[in-house]
Design an enzyme around this catalytic site. Structure first.
Site, PDB file in Angstrom:
ATOM      1  N   CYS A 102       5.368   2.406 -17.066  1.00  0.00           N
ATOM      2  CA  CYS A 102       4.498   1.335 -16.562  1.00  0.00           C
ATOM      3  C   CYS A 102       4.065   0.400 -17.696  1.00  0.00           C
ATOM      4  O   CYS A 102       4.148   0.733 -18.871  1.00  0.00           O
ATOM      5  CB  CYS A 102       3.277   1.922 -15.846  1.00  0.00           C
ATOM      6  SG  CYS A 102       1.905   2.355 -16.927  1.00  0.00           S
TER       7      CYS A 102
ATOM      8  N   HIS B 169      -1.317   2.043 -14.098  1.00  0.00           N
ATOM      9  CA  HIS B 169      -0.656   3.313 -14.432  1.00  0.00           C
ATOM     10  C   HIS B 169      -0.679   4.289 -13.247  1.00  0.00           C
ATOM     11  O   HIS B 169       0.345   4.889 -12.909  1.00  0.00           O
ATOM     12  CB  HIS B 169      -1.311   3.962 -15.655  1.00  0.00           C
ATOM     13  CG  HIS B 169      -0.892   5.379 -15.825  1.00  0.00           C
ATOM     14  ND1 HIS B 169       0.334   5.720 -16.354  1.00  0.00           N
ATOM     15  CD2 HIS B 169      -1.485   6.543 -15.455  1.00  0.00           C
ATOM     16  CE1 HIS B 169       0.457   7.049 -16.335  1.00  0.00           C
ATOM     17  NE2 HIS B 169      -0.623   7.559 -15.788  1.00  0.00           N
TER      18      HIS B 169
ATOM     19  N   ASP C 280      -5.484   0.231   9.381  1.00  0.00           N
ATOM     20  CA  ASP C 280      -5.906   1.403  10.146  1.00  0.00           C
ATOM     21  C   ASP C 280      -6.718   0.912  11.351  1.00  0.00           C
ATOM     22  O   ASP C 280      -6.926  -0.286  11.512  1.00  0.00           O
ATOM     23  CB  ASP C 280      -6.693   2.373   9.255  1.00  0.00           C
ATOM     24  CG  ASP C 280      -7.966   1.754   8.699  1.00  0.00           C
ATOM     25  OD1 ASP C 280      -8.285   0.602   9.063  1.00  0.00           O
ATOM     26  OD2 ASP C 280      -8.636   2.419   7.904  1.00  0.00           O
ATOM     27  N   SER C 281      -7.163   1.843  12.180  1.00  0.00           N
ATOM     28  CA  SER C 281      -7.793   1.436  13.443  1.00  0.00           C
ATOM     29  C   SER C 281      -9.290   1.206  13.304  1.00  0.00           C
ATOM     30  O   SER C 281      -9.925   0.700  14.224  1.00  0.00           O
ATOM     31  CB  SER C 281      -7.583   2.536  14.480  1.00  0.00           C
ATOM     32  OG  SER C 281      -8.373   3.667  14.134  1.00  0.00           O
TER      33      SER C 281
ATOM     34  N   CYS D 296       1.427   1.981 -20.113  1.00  0.00           N
ATOM     35  CA  CYS D 296       1.964   2.964 -21.071  1.00  0.00           C
ATOM     36  C   CYS D 296       2.911   2.313 -22.086  1.00  0.00           C
ATOM     37  O   CYS D 296       3.069   2.824 -23.194  1.00  0.00           O
ATOM     38  CB  CYS D 296       2.657   4.102 -20.331  1.00  0.00           C
ATOM     39  SG  CYS D 296       1.481   5.164 -19.460  1.00  0.00           S
TER      40      CYS D 296
ATOM     41  N   GLY E 294      -6.211  13.337  10.336  1.00  0.00           N
ATOM     42  CA  GLY E 294      -7.092  14.502  10.264  1.00  0.00           C
ATOM     43  C   GLY E 294      -6.648  15.550   9.271  1.00  0.00           C
ATOM     44  O   GLY E 294      -7.021  16.713   9.388  1.00  0.00           O
TER      45      GLY E 294
HETATM   46 ZN   LIG Z   1       1.876   4.626 -17.260  1.00  0.00          ZN
END
Ligand SMILES: [Zn+2]
Length: 378
Positions: A307, A336, A94-95, A310, A216
């Site tokens: 994931c 996760h 980012d700036s 999990c 914004g």
């Molecule tokens: Zn998960």
């Protein structure tokens, strides 16, 4: 104009939604894409290998923080951000504008730039379009951002003033830029005001950046206001360049954003929630894993989630880690939460490619509103 080594190709469209490919020097972003935030050149609690295991493509790093510590000159000396943080894929910086306006002390804005005191040691600092570009060139990300001012979205007179400054700064950023292996994106501002957003989107589009961002938003306005602005900006920005919605957000924001023509998202939310013991779920629900109800809960965080967390750990174990203040808790919850967002973006992309995005949205938003009304009652 998008010139080599960058290119953008739209593979499929459905309504306003697009599935595309943005080619950068460090790899291809298959859009829509969700980018984890690595504020200090690290996505908190995760190794680059773990990030790659989540199918992360784009990582965001913060110019303000890295400029103050360790210093962008040092990062340059160490071979640039990719080498320094050992992330071989695409990076976006980012700036610095957003952090100056939200974190820095004793901030003074003038037409040329911003003078402020570092939130770390109180030292006097200055950021302006030329300095921001020089810092971002030292850091060496693939996508860099124009220096802008994100103001209170409801104070129209001030929003107009900040927007005019942002436009002037966007032109100066373009002139200051030297490296051709970085793509500079312009940023649309204008608060919640439709006339200002229209003016800003037209002006930023006229500068012909290789990509455009919508700044914004998600700064206190309602969801309805955000959607109205996104629809308006979508019509004004060129269709053949990627659009990036900065700092947004939740699973429902992702779906609603893609429906309104957005390609790139980033947000600290998944990793920040993880450090506050909260798990995100696919349809926008949240679990506070500290709650006693999970003490003997053998289920994974989110049923059906694929994931690593999990697949291997119960809610009971994760609660135990959190209560014992074990570091692994933040890692497993971050895995996760990021998987939830990155995987959702990938599923959205697949749905667009298969022409099923409309059904996907109807189903998603219905389940989301059911879960939310249920959570409100509890
Ligand atoms: Zn998960």
């Amino acid at each position: 104009m998008i010139s080599p080594p960058f290119s953008y190709q739209i593979s499929a469209r459905q309504g306003r939604a697009r599935a595309g490919k943005f080619v950068t020097p460090h790899g291809v972003l298959e859009t829509p894409v969700f980018a984890p935030v690595g504020t200090q050149a690290t996505v908190k609690s995760l190794t680059p290998d773990q990030l790659a295991g989540l199918n992360t493509t784009l990582v965001l790093a913060n110019t303000y923080h890295l400029h103050l510590r360790p210093g962008d000159e040092l990062v340059k000396e160490m071979g640039g951000l990719h080498q320094f943080m050992s992330w071989p894929g695409p990076i976006l910086t980012d700036s610095g504008g957003f952090q100056v306006f939200s974190l820095a002390k004793n901030r003074r804005i003038d037409q040329e730039g911003v003078t402020f005191r570092s939130h770390i040691d109180g030292s006097q600092q200055r950021l302006d379009p030329e300095i921001s570009i020089r810092i971002q060139e030292n850091l060496g990300a693939d996508i860099i951002m124009a220096f802008d001012e994100c103001s209170d979205p409801y104070d129209k007179e001030y929003v107009r003033e900040a927007m005019v400054r942002t436009h002037n700064w966007a032109e100066r950023c373009q002139q200051a830029k030297r490296r051709d292996d970085q793509a500079l994106f312009g940023i649309v501002q204008g608060g919640i005001f439709e006339d200002l957003r229209q003016e800003s989107a037209e002006f930023i589009a006229s500068l012909d950046f290789p990509g455009n961002a919508i700044g914004g938003l998600s700064v206190g306005e309602t969801k309805a206001e955000m959607h109205t602005i996104l629809e308006l900006v979508d019509q004004a920005l060129p269709v053949d360049k990627p659009r990036y919605l900065m700092g947004v957000g939740t699973p429902e924001d992702l779906v609603n954003g893609v429906m309104r023509g957005v390609d790139i998202f980033d947000c600290v939310l998944p990793t920040r929630l993880a450090r506050h013991n909260a798990a995100m779920t696919r349809y926008g629900g949240r679990l506070n894993i500290v709650n006693a109800q999970y003490a003997k809960d053998e289920q994974p965080l989110d049923q059906g989630c694929t994931c690593y967390t999990c697949q291997h750990f119960s809610r009971a174990y994760l609660r135990h880690l959190v209560i014992s203040k074990e570091m692994l808790a933040a890692t497993l919850l971050s895995i996760h939460n990021l998987h939830t967002m990155i995987n959702l973006a990938a599923d959205i992309r697949q749905a667009i490619l298969e022409g099923e995005f409309e059904d996907f949205c109807i189903h998603f938003l219905q389940v989301h509103s059911e879960i939310n009304s249920h959570q409100d009652k509890n």
